[in-house]
Design a protein around this motif. Structure first.
Motif, short mmCIF file in Angstrom:
data_model
loop_
_atom_site.label_atom_id
_atom_site.label_comp_id
_atom_site.label_asym_id
_atom_site.label_seq_id
_atom_site.Cartn_x
_atom_site.Cartn_y
_atom_site.Cartn_z
N THR A 1 0.85 -1.20 0.00
CA THR A 1 0.00 0.00 0.00
C THR A 1 0.89 1.24 0.00
OG1 THR A 1 -0.16 -0.27 2.40
CG2 THR A 1 -2.09 -0.91 1.12
N ALA B 1 -3.39 -0.54 7.01
CA ALA B 1 -4.24 -0.17 5.87
C ALA B 1 -3.49 0.78 4.95
CB ALA B 1 -5.53 0.49 6.36
N GLY B 2 -4.16 1.14 3.86
CA GLY B 2 -3.55 2.10 2.95
C GLY B 2 -4.19 2.02 1.58
N PHE C 1 -7.44 -2.85 3.88
CA PHE C 1 -7.09 -2.87 5.30
C PHE C 1 -7.07 -4.30 5.80
CE2 PHE C 1 -11.75 -2.30 5.22
CZ PHE C 1 -12.17 -3.37 5.99
N GLY C 2 -6.35 -4.52 6.89
CA GLY C 2 -6.34 -5.82 7.56
C GLY C 2 -6.49 -5.57 9.05
N1 PHE Z 1 -1.61 -7.45 5.87
C1 PHE Z 1 -1.17 -6.43 6.79
C2 PHE Z 1 -0.73 -7.08 8.09
O1 PHE Z 1 -1.08 -8.20 8.35
C3 PHE Z 1 -2.26 -5.45 7.08
C4 PHE Z 1 -2.67 -4.67 5.89
C5 PHE Z 1 -3.72 -5.10 5.08
C6 PHE Z 1 -2.01 -3.51 5.52
C7 PHE Z 1 -4.12 -4.38 3.99
C8 PHE Z 1 -2.39 -2.79 4.44
C9 PHE Z 1 -3.45 -3.22 3.69
O2 PHE Z 1 -0.05 -6.50 8.90
#
Ligand code: PHE
Length: 338
Positions: A252, A284-285, A307-308
């Motif tokens: 992101t 997120a981003g 986002f996660g």
């Molecule tokens: N996948 C990342 C994590 O587990 C979280 C994330 C998801 C960041 C989507 C940006 C976008 O830390």
């Protein structure tokens, strides 16, 4: 057959009902008189041979006999039943405690996953799914992780002997979905994740995330903030605040870390939020153009946010859980309270 025969049978039957002292004897009387080969059906068959002038009257009497029998039988059965309970019959001890059947309850993690799905569903998101065992491509390469990225390290990630891995986040579901669907895309992907973390009060080697991905024309960081704030208000109450801190993720750009204000102390500082008043909930981003290229999306026409969110984190501030490991001890007495 004569009318007296019917009257005699009726008297006999009613006497026997009256005399029956327990349900077994009463049942025997029932079978004797109205069972399939009982005396009353027998009598009905006998009607055919009766004198035609008497027959209507006799038919009426036999019917009456049947009805009276049924009525008296039910009365007697109820009497026997109630006297049995009142007198504390051997077969039913009213002083014994009842049989306890525990009611099931959703695990807090399942509850929160379902709640999150409902909230995002109302915003137009559908649920996408992916496997726990992932390829290096989906988990890292397509998500723009350069070859030497530390997350790829075998000390951070569980690799399987065939070179696949246990997914370290739900982000590979983004890749899977975009490879199969063209934009616009609006999905969430709840699921398990695995990392070689040493378990402590806030870390577990197996935890849960909800991934979100929204790709369309003109999606902006403001959409991300608005949607996450909506989620926070719905899931934790309208007073919950959301803040973004600049961060870095390979997939992101720009990237942020998302904090929710602590539900327990309302921002004053407590044990759960380590006195800061905030808890980190999500990464997120805006989706990096490198990711769109890896899945064949046109970076000139669409933008997207992702986002996660960590489900355990939300559970901890929502329910005031100070140690993440308590969620996995499977102590029903503990889990039942949420
Ligand atoms: N996948 C990342 C994590 O587990 C979280 C994330 C998801 C960041 C989507 C940006 C976008 O830390």
């Amino acid at each position: 057959m004569k009318i007296e025969d019917i009257i005699n049978l009726q008297n006999k039957a009613l006497n026997e009902i009256e005399a029956a002292a327990d349900s077994e004897t009463l049942e025997a009387v029932r079978i004797k008189y109205i069972g399939r080969k009982g005396l009353i059906p027998d009598l009905m068959k006998g009607l055919k041979g009766a004198d035609p002038t008497d027959r209507p009257e006799m038919g009426k009497r036999v019917n009456e006999l049947k009805n009276t029998f049924q009525e008296k039988f039910s009365e007697r059965r109820n009497q026997i039943e109630s006297s049995r309970t009142e007198s504390g019959d051997k077969t039913f001890d009213v002083t014994l405690p009842g049989q306890w059947r525990g009611l099931g309850k959703k695990h807090p993690i399942s509850y929160l996953m379902e709640r999150a799905i409902d909230i995002f569903h109302a915003l137009g998101f559908t649920v996408a799914d992916g496997p726990d065992i992932e390829t290096v491509f989906n988990n890292f390469d397509a998500l723009n992780h350069p070859p030497g990225h530390p997350a790829r390290d075998a000390t951070d990630t569980f690799y399987l002997s065939d070179g696949d891995l246990l997914r370290t986040h739900t982000s590979p579901v983004q890749v899977r979905h975009m490879l199969k669907h063209s934009p616009p895309v609006r999905i969430i992907a709840p699921g398990r994740c695995y990392r070689r973390d040493t378990p402590d009060a806030t870390h577990s080697a197996n935890f849960h995330q909800i991934e979100g991905l929204y790709v369309a024309e003109n999606v902006s960081l403001a959409d991300l903030k608005g949607d996450l704030a909506h989620f926070a208000h719905e899931a934790m109450g309208p007073e919950t605040k959301v803040r973004f801190r600049p961060h870095f993720f390979p997939f992101t750009e720009p990237s942020v870390e998302v904090d929710f204000s602590c539900h327990i102390c309302r921002g004053d500082g407590c044990r759960v939020c380590k006195q800061s008043g905030w808890i980190e909930i999500a990464g997120a981003g805006m989706v990096d153009p490198g990711v769109f290229e890896a899945v064949g999306y046109d970076t000139g026409t669409v933008t997207g946010y992702a986002f996660g969110m960590g489900i355990e984190r939300i559970a901890m501030i929502l329910f005031g859980i100070t140690d993440i490991r308590d969620l996995y001890e499977n102590d029903i007495r503990y889990l039942r309270q949420f």
